[in-house]
Write an enzyme that holds these catalytic residues in place. Structure first.
Site, short mmCIF file in Angstrom:
data_model
loop_
_atom_site.label_atom_id
_atom_site.label_comp_id
_atom_site.label_asym_id
_atom_site.label_seq_id
_atom_site.Cartn_x
_atom_site.Cartn_y
_atom_site.Cartn_z
N SER A 10 0.84 -1.20 0.00
CA SER A 10 0.00 0.00 0.00
C SER A 10 0.86 1.24 0.00
O SER A 10 1.63 1.49 0.94
CB SER A 10 -0.91 0.01 1.23
OG SER A 10 -1.50 1.29 1.34
N HIS A 35 -1.32 -1.26 -4.22
CA HIS A 35 -2.58 -0.91 -3.57
C HIS A 35 -2.61 0.61 -3.34
O HIS A 35 -1.70 1.18 -2.75
CB HIS A 35 -2.67 -1.66 -2.24
CG HIS A 35 -3.98 -1.48 -1.52
ND1 HIS A 35 -5.10 -2.24 -1.80
CD2 HIS A 35 -4.33 -0.64 -0.52
CE1 HIS A 35 -6.09 -1.87 -1.01
NE2 HIS A 35 -5.66 -0.90 -0.22
N ASP A 37 -4.85 3.81 -1.89
CA ASP A 37 -5.94 4.17 -0.98
C ASP A 37 -6.46 5.57 -1.27
O ASP A 37 -5.79 6.56 -0.97
CB ASP A 37 -5.44 4.08 0.46
CG ASP A 37 -5.16 2.65 0.87
OD1 ASP A 37 -6.10 1.84 0.84
OD2 ASP A 37 -4.00 2.34 1.20
N MET A 39 -9.07 8.39 -0.36
CA MET A 39 -9.92 8.80 0.78
C MET A 39 -10.46 10.21 0.53
O MET A 39 -9.75 11.07 0.02
CB MET A 39 -9.11 8.80 2.07
CG MET A 39 -8.41 7.48 2.36
SD MET A 39 -7.64 7.48 3.97
CE MET A 39 -6.69 5.95 3.89
N HIS A 68 -8.45 1.19 -3.96
CA HIS A 68 -9.38 1.03 -2.84
C HIS A 68 -10.06 2.37 -2.60
O HIS A 68 -9.45 3.30 -2.07
CB HIS A 68 -8.55 0.57 -1.62
CG HIS A 68 -9.33 0.40 -0.36
ND1 HIS A 68 -8.73 0.21 0.86
CD2 HIS A 68 -10.68 0.39 -0.12
CE1 HIS A 68 -9.66 0.08 1.79
NE2 HIS A 68 -10.84 0.20 1.23
N MET A 70 -12.23 4.69 -0.70
CA MET A 70 -12.88 4.98 0.59
C MET A 70 -13.57 6.33 0.44
O MET A 70 -13.17 7.34 1.04
CB MET A 70 -11.83 4.98 1.71
CG MET A 70 -11.40 3.58 2.08
SD MET A 70 -9.85 3.53 2.98
CE MET A 70 -8.71 3.51 1.61
N MET A 139 -11.44 -5.48 5.60
CA MET A 139 -10.66 -4.50 6.37
C MET A 139 -10.33 -5.11 7.73
O MET A 139 -11.23 -5.49 8.49
CB MET A 139 -11.45 -3.21 6.57
CG MET A 139 -11.71 -2.41 5.30
SD MET A 139 -10.23 -2.03 4.35
CE MET A 139 -9.22 -1.17 5.55
N GLY A 144 -8.95 4.38 6.95
CA GLY A 144 -8.65 5.81 7.12
C GLY A 144 -7.18 6.10 7.37
O GLY A 144 -6.69 7.16 7.00
N PHE A 145 -6.49 5.14 7.98
CA PHE A 145 -5.10 5.39 8.34
C PHE A 145 -4.27 4.12 8.22
O PHE A 145 -4.77 3.02 8.46
CB PHE A 145 -5.01 5.92 9.78
CG PHE A 145 -5.82 7.16 9.99
CD1 PHE A 145 -5.29 8.42 9.69
CD2 PHE A 145 -7.14 7.09 10.44
CE1 PHE A 145 -6.05 9.57 9.85
CE2 PHE A 145 -7.92 8.23 10.59
CZ PHE A 145 -7.37 9.47 10.30
N GLY A 146 -2.99 4.31 7.93
CA GLY A 146 -2.05 3.19 7.94
C GLY A 146 -1.52 3.01 9.35
O GLY A 146 -1.78 3.81 10.25
N GLY A 147 -0.80 1.93 9.54
CA GLY A 147 -0.08 1.73 10.80
C GLY A 147 -0.92 1.37 12.01
O GLY A 147 -0.48 1.53 13.14
N ASP A 178 -6.65 -6.17 4.37
CA ASP A 178 -6.10 -4.81 4.34
C ASP A 178 -6.05 -4.21 5.74
O ASP A 178 -7.10 -3.90 6.31
CB ASP A 178 -6.96 -3.95 3.40
CG ASP A 178 -6.37 -2.58 3.17
OD1 ASP A 178 -5.23 -2.33 3.61
OD2 ASP A 178 -7.05 -1.76 2.52
N GLY A 179 -4.83 -4.05 6.25
CA GLY A 179 -4.64 -3.38 7.54
C GLY A 179 -3.88 -4.23 8.53
O GLY A 179 -4.30 -5.33 8.88
N GLY A 180 -2.71 -3.74 8.94
CA GLY A 180 -1.96 -4.41 9.99
C GLY A 180 -1.35 -5.74 9.59
O GLY A 180 -1.04 -6.57 10.45
N GLY A 200 1.12 -2.02 4.08
CA GLY A 200 1.62 -0.64 3.99
C GLY A 200 2.87 -0.46 4.82
O GLY A 200 4.00 -0.56 4.33
N SER A 201 2.67 -0.25 6.13
CA SER A 201 3.80 0.04 7.02
C SER A 201 4.83 -1.07 7.02
O SER A 201 6.03 -0.80 7.05
CB SER A 201 3.30 0.23 8.45
OG SER A 201 2.19 1.09 8.44
C1 DX5 Z 1 -6.33 1.88 5.54
C2 DX5 Z 1 -5.89 1.47 4.16
C3 DX5 Z 1 -4.79 0.50 4.12
C4 DX5 Z 1 -3.49 0.96 4.75
C5 DX5 Z 1 -2.85 -0.26 5.33
O1 DX5 Z 1 -7.48 2.62 5.45
O2 DX5 Z 1 -6.98 0.91 3.48
O3 DX5 Z 1 -4.55 0.07 2.78
O4 DX5 Z 1 -2.60 1.55 3.85
O5 DX5 Z 1 -1.74 0.16 6.04
P1 DX5 Z 1 -0.99 -0.78 7.08
O6 DX5 Z 1 -0.50 -1.96 6.32
O7 DX5 Z 1 0.09 0.10 7.59
O8 DX5 Z 1 -1.98 -1.15 8.15
ZN ZN Z 2 -6.56 -0.01 1.49
#
Ligand code: DX5
Ligand code: ZN
Length: 226
Positions: A10, A35, A37, A39, A68, A70, A139, A144-147, A178-180, A200-201
């Site tokens: 991501s 990927h 994102d 928003m 993706h 959002m 999800m 909304g946010f990474g990490g 998607d996420g974590g 992502g992270s």
């Molecule tokens: C969150 C995004 C994810 C995000 C994942 O809303 O949809 O794609 O980038 O980031 P990580 O892998 O850091 O959780």
């Molecule tokens: Zn995403």
């Protein structure tokens, strides 16, 4: 059976001041999809980028773009995202009162149709449109946010969805998480039935992002027991 799964880094976690370098690293890596994102500050409490940036990214990237959305009323912009280079487009179940129509729109424009589900949305709600879907994005954090921290109930959702899809004869359904996602939980996610991992992270914040991608890609969940 090795490497059946796809890795979709991501870009949200990348260093946008060094965007071209990050994209070139991605091109040369073992990653499968990028990927992206999108928003809108309304469906989620954050704003990122839109079709103008994606069009520019598409000129550099040599692999499929997994977009993706959002955003509210995504159907307003789906044609422009496809024109910008999106190969897969996921809309949120929670943002689409006319999901069946929205999925047809995406496929008619030539992209793969995805549906993203927030952590609280049960997978059985997709039953009646499952054959209109190429990919379900589960999800595993609140969008909304990474990490953010991975939500553990995701495993059960993956198993339920895989069971439902197999039971209906839709074995080709892709299940994306998607996420974590990290190297710690990736194997268990694949074993539960996922086959596309967004990271992502754990990729872009790693000291060697290409190596982090290779590590995720190399996993072979079928050789181990839980
Ligand atoms: C969150 C995004 C994810 C995000 C994942 O809303 O949809 O794609 O980038 O980031 P990580 O892998 O850091 O959780
Ligand atoms: Zn995403």
């Amino acid at each position: 059976m090795m490497n059946k799964h796809l890795i979709a880094p991501s870009l949200l976690a990348a260093d946008f001041g060094r965007l071209r370098e990050e994209l070139e690293m991605f091109n040369a890596s073992d990653a499968d999809w990028l990927h992206l994102d999108v928003m809108d500050g309304k469906f989620v409490p954050n704003i990122t980028f839109g079709m103008f940036i994606i069009e520019a990214i598409n000129k550099v990237v040599t692999k499929p773009l997994d977009v993706h959305l959002m955003i509210v009323e995504p159907e307003r912009f789906v044609p422009e995202f496809v024109a910008a280079g999106a190969d897969v487009i996921s809309v949120h179940y929670e943002a689409c009162p006319h999901l069946h129509r929205n999925l047809q729109q995406i496929r008619q424009l030539g992209a793969k149709a995805g549906v993203a589900l927030n952590p609280h949305t049960p997978v059985h709600l997709l039953k009646d449109v499952l054959f209109d879907i190429d990919l379900v994005c589960l999800m595993s954090v609140n969008p909304g946010f990474g990490g953010q921290k991975f939500i553990e109930t995701t495993y059960q959702k993956i198993r339920e969805l895989r069971q439902m899809a197999d039971g209906m004869g839709h074995g080709s359904l892709m299940i994306e998480i998607d996420g974590g996602v990290t190297t710690q939980n990736a194997e268990a996610l694949l074993r539960a039935g996922a086959n596309v991992l967004v990271a992502g992270s754990s990729v872009f914040k790693a000291s060697d992002p290409a190596a982090a991608i290779s590590e995720l890609k190399k996993l072979n969940p079928y050789t181990q027991t839980v």
